[in-house]
Design a protein around this motif. Structure first.
Motif, short mmCIF file in Angstrom:
data_model
loop_
_atom_site.label_atom_id
_atom_site.label_comp_id
_atom_site.label_asym_id
_atom_site.label_seq_id
_atom_site.Cartn_x
_atom_site.Cartn_y
_atom_site.Cartn_z
N ASN A 85 1.93 15.04 -2.73
CA ASN A 85 2.05 15.89 -1.56
C ASN A 85 0.80 16.75 -1.44
N LEU A 86 0.04 16.53 -0.36
CA LEU A 86 -1.13 17.35 -0.07
C LEU A 86 -0.71 18.42 0.92
N ARG A 87 -0.93 19.65 0.54
CA ARG A 87 -0.65 20.78 1.42
C ARG A 87 -1.98 21.41 1.79
N GLY A 101 -5.60 11.21 4.94
CA GLY A 101 -4.47 10.44 4.43
C GLY A 101 -4.86 9.03 4.05
N LYS A 102 -5.63 8.37 4.89
CA LYS A 102 -6.05 6.99 4.59
C LYS A 102 -6.97 6.95 3.36
N ALA A 103 -7.86 7.91 3.24
CA ALA A 103 -8.77 7.94 2.08
C ALA A 103 -7.99 8.14 0.79
N LEU A 104 -7.05 9.08 0.80
CA LEU A 104 -6.24 9.31 -0.39
C LEU A 104 -5.35 8.11 -0.70
N ASP A 105 -4.74 7.54 0.33
CA ASP A 105 -3.88 6.38 0.14
C ASP A 105 -4.67 5.22 -0.46
N GLU A 106 -5.87 4.99 0.03
CA GLU A 106 -6.69 3.90 -0.51
C GLU A 106 -7.00 4.15 -1.98
N ARG A 107 -7.34 5.38 -2.32
CA ARG A 107 -7.66 5.71 -3.72
C ARG A 107 -6.44 5.52 -4.61
N VAL A 108 -5.26 5.91 -4.12
CA VAL A 108 -4.01 5.73 -4.86
C VAL A 108 -3.74 4.24 -5.07
N LYS A 109 -3.91 3.44 -4.02
CA LYS A 109 -3.67 2.00 -4.14
C LYS A 109 -4.60 1.36 -5.15
N HIS A 120 7.87 -2.42 -11.35
CA HIS A 120 8.42 -1.86 -10.12
C HIS A 120 8.11 -0.37 -10.06
N VAL A 121 7.27 -0.02 -9.07
CA VAL A 121 6.81 1.36 -8.90
C VAL A 121 6.92 1.74 -7.43
N GLY A 122 7.45 2.90 -7.15
CA GLY A 122 7.46 3.45 -5.80
C GLY A 122 6.44 4.56 -5.72
N ILE A 123 5.69 4.59 -4.63
CA ILE A 123 4.66 5.62 -4.44
C ILE A 123 4.80 6.17 -3.04
N THR A 124 4.85 7.49 -2.93
CA THR A 124 4.91 8.17 -1.64
C THR A 124 3.79 9.19 -1.57
N LEU A 125 3.06 9.19 -0.46
CA LEU A 125 2.02 10.19 -0.19
C LEU A 125 2.37 10.88 1.11
N GLN A 126 2.46 12.20 1.09
CA GLN A 126 2.72 12.98 2.29
C GLN A 126 1.70 14.09 2.41
N ILE A 127 1.38 14.43 3.65
CA ILE A 127 0.49 15.56 3.92
C ILE A 127 1.25 16.56 4.77
N ASP A 128 1.25 17.79 4.33
CA ASP A 128 1.88 18.88 5.07
C ASP A 128 0.81 19.89 5.45
#
Length: 148
Positions: A85-87, A101-109, A120-128
């Motif tokens: 969660n990025l605040r 969001g796309k830059a962080l998501d790409e780095r996470v992937k 089996h891994v679930g990953i969620t990225l949110q920006i607030d």
């Protein structure tokens, strides 16, 4: 601010050879990604001294069905989960939100690609974006980066 908080299942603290992940390396990579972000005018999106990436393993957790479907599919049923969660403070436009969001998501992937291929891994990225009712800041970090 910005602060990126990562909550994750502690089974990811294992060595990579045992299905874990180097969470310290992920924190560093995400901080570098945040520092590198630029807006449409080429200006930094975030003040370097304000970038924080903190990761915490959950002391207690339950994921999905507890592993039944994973075992039925031939796996171990040892699920993992990562919540990022990025605040950030208000004032940035939708294009900046999307780009960050796309830059962080790409780095996470990139970071989790080997792990996603083997378990089996679930990953969620949110920006607030904050609408603070109180905001106090005390820092000796910002002056270090604001020398002009």
């Amino acid at each position: 601010m910005p602060h990126l908080t990562i909550l994750y299942t502690p089974n990811l603290d294992r060595p990579a050879s045992e299905g874990g992940s180097d969470m310290s390396a992920l924190c560093q990579a995400l901080a570098e990604t945040m520092v590198a972000q630029r807006d449409e005018a080429g200006q930094p999106v975030f003040p370097v001294g304000g970038v924080r990436v903190l990761a915490f393993p959950a002391a207690h957790f339950a994921v999905a069905d507890g592993g039944a479907a994973g075992r039925a599919a031939g796996g171990t049923g040892d699920y993992a989960f990562v919540y990022l969660n990025l605040r950030m403070g208000r004032g940035r436009n939708a294009a900046v939100h999307e780009a960050v969001g796309k830059a962080l998501d790409e780095r996470v992937k990139v970071h989790f690609k080997p792990l996603l291929a083997t378990r089996h891994v679930g990953i969620t990225l949110q920006i607030d974006e904050g609408s603070e009712v109180f905001n106090a800041r005390n820092s000796s970090l910002h002056p270090l980066f604001n020398k002009g």
